[in-house]
Design a protein around this motif. Structure first.
Motif, PDB file in Angstrom:
ATOM      1  N   ASP A 298      -9.527  -4.701 -10.289  1.00  0.00           N
ATOM      2  CA  ASP A 298     -10.078  -6.361 -10.512  1.00  0.00           C
ATOM      3  C   ASP A 298      -9.779  -7.572  -9.002  1.00  0.00           C
ATOM      4  OD1 ASP A 298     -12.113  -5.889 -11.649  1.00  0.00           O
ATOM      5  OD2 ASP A 298     -10.927  -6.613 -13.434  1.00  0.00           O
ATOM      6  N   GLY A 299      -9.684  -8.285  -8.353  1.00  0.00           N
ATOM      7  CA  GLY A 299      -9.541  -9.250  -7.905  1.00  0.00           C
ATOM      8  C   GLY A 299     -10.036  -9.441  -6.255  1.00  0.00           C
ATOM      9  N   LYS A 300      -9.252  -9.735  -5.416  1.00  0.00           N
ATOM     10  CA  LYS A 300      -9.437 -10.479  -4.367  1.00  0.00           C
ATOM     11  C   LYS A 300      -9.769  -9.703  -3.591  1.00  0.00           C
ATOM     12  CE  LYS A 300      -7.898 -15.305  -5.040  1.00  0.00           C
ATOM     13  NZ  LYS A 300      -7.543 -16.462  -4.386  1.00  0.00           N
ATOM     14  N   ASP A 301     -10.349  -9.390  -1.669  1.00  0.00           N
ATOM     15  CA  ASP A 301      -9.707  -8.671  -0.575  1.00  0.00           C
ATOM     16  C   ASP A 301      -8.610  -7.860  -0.142  1.00  0.00           C
ATOM     17  OD1 ASP A 301     -12.413  -7.982  -0.516  1.00  0.00           O
ATOM     18  OD2 ASP A 301     -13.424  -9.724   0.547  1.00  0.00           O
ATOM     19  N   ILE A 302      -8.508  -7.102   0.314  1.00  0.00           N
ATOM     20  CA  ILE A 302      -7.810  -6.261   1.231  1.00  0.00           C
ATOM     21  C   ILE A 302      -7.323  -6.840   2.114  1.00  0.00           C
ATOM     22  CG2 ILE A 302      -5.629  -4.276   0.721  1.00  0.00           C
ATOM     23  CD1 ILE A 302      -8.083  -3.068  -0.812  1.00  0.00           C
ATOM     24  N   TRP A 303      -6.086  -7.186   2.729  1.00  0.00           N
ATOM     25  CA  TRP A 303      -5.146  -7.534   4.207  1.00  0.00           C
ATOM     26  C   TRP A 303      -4.894  -6.216   4.801  1.00  0.00           C
ATOM     27  CZ3 TRP A 303      -1.387 -11.354   6.024  1.00  0.00           C
ATOM     28  CH2 TRP A 303      -1.306 -11.411   7.475  1.00  0.00           C
ATOM     29  N   LEU A 304      -5.441  -4.871   5.640  1.00  0.00           N
ATOM     30  CA  LEU A 304      -5.414  -4.597   6.689  1.00  0.00           C
ATOM     31  C   LEU A 304      -4.009  -4.642   7.407  1.00  0.00           C
ATOM     32  CD1 LEU A 304      -4.342  -1.933   7.169  1.00  0.00           C
ATOM     33  CD2 LEU A 304      -6.524  -1.498   8.349  1.00  0.00           C
ATOM     34  N   TYR A 305      -3.545  -4.725   7.153  1.00  0.00           N
ATOM     35  CA  TYR A 305      -2.300  -5.778   7.930  1.00  0.00           C
ATOM     36  C   TYR A 305      -1.877  -5.267   9.516  1.00  0.00           C
ATOM     37  CZ  TYR A 305       2.449  -8.611   9.224  1.00  0.00           C
ATOM     38  OH  TYR A 305       2.793  -9.113  10.807  1.00  0.00           O
ATOM     39  N   GLY A 306      -1.658  -3.934   9.395  1.00  0.00           N
ATOM     40  CA  GLY A 306      -1.225  -3.064  10.708  1.00  0.00           C
ATOM     41  C   GLY A 306       0.525  -2.769  10.425  1.00  0.00           C
ATOM     42  N   GLY A 307       0.628  -1.454  11.540  1.00  0.00           N
ATOM     43  CA  GLY A 307       0.352  -1.367  12.527  1.00  0.00           C
ATOM     44  C   GLY A 307      -0.756  -0.468  12.849  1.00  0.00           C
ATOM     45  N   ALA A 308      -0.594   0.051  14.272  1.00  0.00           N
ATOM     46  CA  ALA A 308      -0.766   0.837  14.984  1.00  0.00           C
ATOM     47  C   ALA A 308      -1.582   2.054  14.443  1.00  0.00           C
ATOM     48  CB  ALA A 308      -1.156   0.624  16.661  1.00  0.00           C
ATOM     49  N   SER A 309      -0.516   2.691  14.661  1.00  0.00           N
ATOM     50  CA  SER A 309      -1.269   3.816  13.855  1.00  0.00           C
ATOM     51  C   SER A 309      -1.603   3.855  12.271  1.00  0.00           C
ATOM     52  CB  SER A 309       0.371   4.955  13.793  1.00  0.00           C
ATOM     53  OG  SER A 309       1.361   4.327  12.202  1.00  0.00           O
ATOM     54  N   LEU A 310      -1.157   2.842  11.360  1.00  0.00           N
ATOM     55  CA  LEU A 310      -2.139   3.026  10.563  1.00  0.00           C
ATOM     56  C   LEU A 310      -3.624   2.463  10.643  1.00  0.00           C
ATOM     57  CD1 LEU A 310      -2.034   2.835   7.088  1.00  0.00           C
ATOM     58  CD2 LEU A 310      -1.527   0.369   7.032  1.00  0.00           C
ATOM     59  N   ILE A 311      -3.601   1.358  11.245  1.00  0.00           N
ATOM     60  CA  ILE A 311      -4.953   0.746  11.539  1.00  0.00           C
ATOM     61  C   ILE A 311      -5.906   2.463  12.231  1.00  0.00           C
ATOM     62  CG2 ILE A 311      -6.159  -0.289  13.652  1.00  0.00           C
ATOM     63  CD1 ILE A 311      -4.316  -2.699  13.359  1.00  0.00           C
ATOM     64  N   LYS A 312      -5.155   3.011  13.079  1.00  0.00           N
ATOM     65  CA  LYS A 312      -5.961   4.284  13.971  1.00  0.00           C
ATOM     66  C   LYS A 312      -6.579   5.245  12.328  1.00  0.00           C
ATOM     67  CE  LYS A 312      -5.140   7.808  17.368  1.00  0.00           C
ATOM     68  NZ  LYS A 312      -6.329   8.748  16.306  1.00  0.00           N
ATOM     69  N   THR A 313      -5.260   5.813  12.191  1.00  0.00           N
ATOM     70  CA  THR A 313      -5.475   6.450  10.365  1.00  0.00           C
ATOM     71  C   THR A 313      -6.745   5.386   9.759  1.00  0.00           C
ATOM     72  OG1 THR A 313      -3.549   7.062  10.119  1.00  0.00           O
ATOM     73  CG2 THR A 313      -4.810   7.129   8.769  1.00  0.00           C
ATOM     74  N   PHE A 314      -6.292   4.002   9.292  1.00  0.00           N
ATOM     75  CA  PHE A 314      -8.155   3.411   8.709  1.00  0.00           C
ATOM     76  C   PHE A 314      -9.154   3.898   9.391  1.00  0.00           C
ATOM     77  CE2 PHE A 314      -6.844   1.105   4.873  1.00  0.00           C
ATOM     78  CZ  PHE A 314      -5.540   1.675   4.521  1.00  0.00           C
TER      79      PHE A 314
ATOM     80  N   TYR B 234       0.224  -2.579   5.115  1.00  0.00           N
ATOM     81  CA  TYR B 234       1.633  -2.261   5.797  1.00  0.00           C
ATOM     82  C   TYR B 234       1.261  -0.936   6.813  1.00  0.00           C
ATOM     83  CZ  TYR B 234       3.438  -6.766   5.102  1.00  0.00           C
ATOM     84  OH  TYR B 234       3.112  -8.267   4.687  1.00  0.00           O
ATOM     85  N   GLY B 235       2.063  -0.391   7.849  1.00  0.00           N
ATOM     86  CA  GLY B 235       2.415   0.970   7.625  1.00  0.00           C
ATOM     87  C   GLY B 235       3.989   0.288   7.537  1.00  0.00           C
ATOM     88  N   ARG B 236       4.910   1.563   7.205  1.00  0.00           N
ATOM     89  CA  ARG B 236       6.339   1.292   7.189  1.00  0.00           C
ATOM     90  C   ARG B 236       7.119   0.276   8.045  1.00  0.00           C
ATOM     91  NH1 ARG B 236      10.674   2.794   9.092  1.00  0.00           N
ATOM     92  NH2 ARG B 236       9.422   3.972  10.255  1.00  0.00           N
ATOM     93  N   VAL B 237       6.964   0.522   9.978  1.00  0.00           N
ATOM     94  CA  VAL B 237       7.775  -0.210  10.787  1.00  0.00           C
ATOM     95  C   VAL B 237       7.296  -1.746  10.600  1.00  0.00           C
ATOM     96  CG1 VAL B 237       7.921  -0.794  13.018  1.00  0.00           C
ATOM     97  CG2 VAL B 237       7.273   1.874  12.280  1.00  0.00           C
ATOM     98  N   SER B 238       6.326  -1.665  10.265  1.00  0.00           N
ATOM     99  CA  SER B 238       5.253  -3.439  10.327  1.00  0.00           C
ATOM    100  C   SER B 238       6.266  -3.478   8.597  1.00  0.00           C
ATOM    101  CB  SER B 238       3.716  -3.574  10.284  1.00  0.00           C
ATOM    102  OG  SER B 238       3.065  -2.946  11.394  1.00  0.00           O
ATOM    103  N   TYR B 239       5.841  -2.740   7.312  1.00  0.00           N
ATOM    104  CA  TYR B 239       6.768  -3.576   6.354  1.00  0.00           C
ATOM    105  C   TYR B 239       8.050  -3.872   6.930  1.00  0.00           C
ATOM    106  CZ  TYR B 239       8.381  -4.462   2.238  1.00  0.00           C
ATOM    107  OH  TYR B 239       8.780  -4.820   0.520  1.00  0.00           O
TER     108      TYR B 239
END
Length: 181
Positions: free
Chosen positions: A110-126, A46-51
């Motif tokens: 170890d484990g399963k995959d990761i969900w990039l939830y967002g928000g927009a600025s975190l998605i842009k950074t990724f 999560y980004g902070r705002v989305s979290y």
């Protein structure tokens, strides 16, 4: 190795939320099998705002058992929050530096995959750091005309290869892409 999966809804005209942050246009049909997606991940970024908005969300008392169970499953995942604000939180790990290195370390666990939830600025950074392994974009049959765009101010062209497309009874079309390396 775990994969970082961007899974999100977008309008036909490319917005991830309306001009006032509204997401009331999102459709969640049974045939979308969101529960199936959730079973493939054990971590949410999560980004902070989305979290702050969704990371500890609790449905109201009128919510049905399906909605309550959905949020119970989501809240059982490991949560990482990328933020410039240093914060202690019992439900999430806050990360304020070394994003690429930290993500690489988490992907090796170890484990399963990761969900990039967002928000927009975190998605842009990724996107800018080339940290997204799978793009699962669900295009909803609505145009808002304005709002927060998914792909805003990209520093480089983003070349993707379609690996699957799903069409749902609601008219939502899910496009699943991998970045071209």
């Amino acid at each position: 190795m775990k994969k970082v999966i961007l899974d999100l809804a977008v309008t036909l005209d490319g917005f991830i939320e309306g001009p006032n942050g509204e997401i009331d246009w999102c459709i969640l049909d049974d045939d979308m099998d969101f529960d199936g997606f959730l079973s493939t991940i054990d971590t949410i970024f999560y980004g902070r705002v989305s979290y702050d908005m969704w990371g500890n969300y609790r449905p109201d008392e009128n919510a049905g058992p399906e909605e309550n169970n959905l949020w119970k499953v989501i809240h059982a995942k490991n949560k990482y929050v990328f933020s410039t604000q240093k914060r202690e939180n019992e439900n999430a790990v806050f990360i304020d530096s070394d994003i690429a290195e930290t993500v690489a370390e988490i992907k090796k666990q170890d484990g399963k995959d990761i969900w990039l939830y967002g928000g927009a600025s975190l998605i842009k950074t990724f996107i800018d750091l080339n940290l997204i392994d799978i793009y699962r974009i669900s295009v909803h049959p609505i145009a808002l005309g304005k709002g927060k765009p998914l792909f805003e101010d990209l520093k480089d062209r983003l070349n993707l290869q379609l690996i699957k497309a799903n069409v749902f009874k609601s008219g939502v079309v899910q496009l699943i892409y991998e970045p071209l390396k």
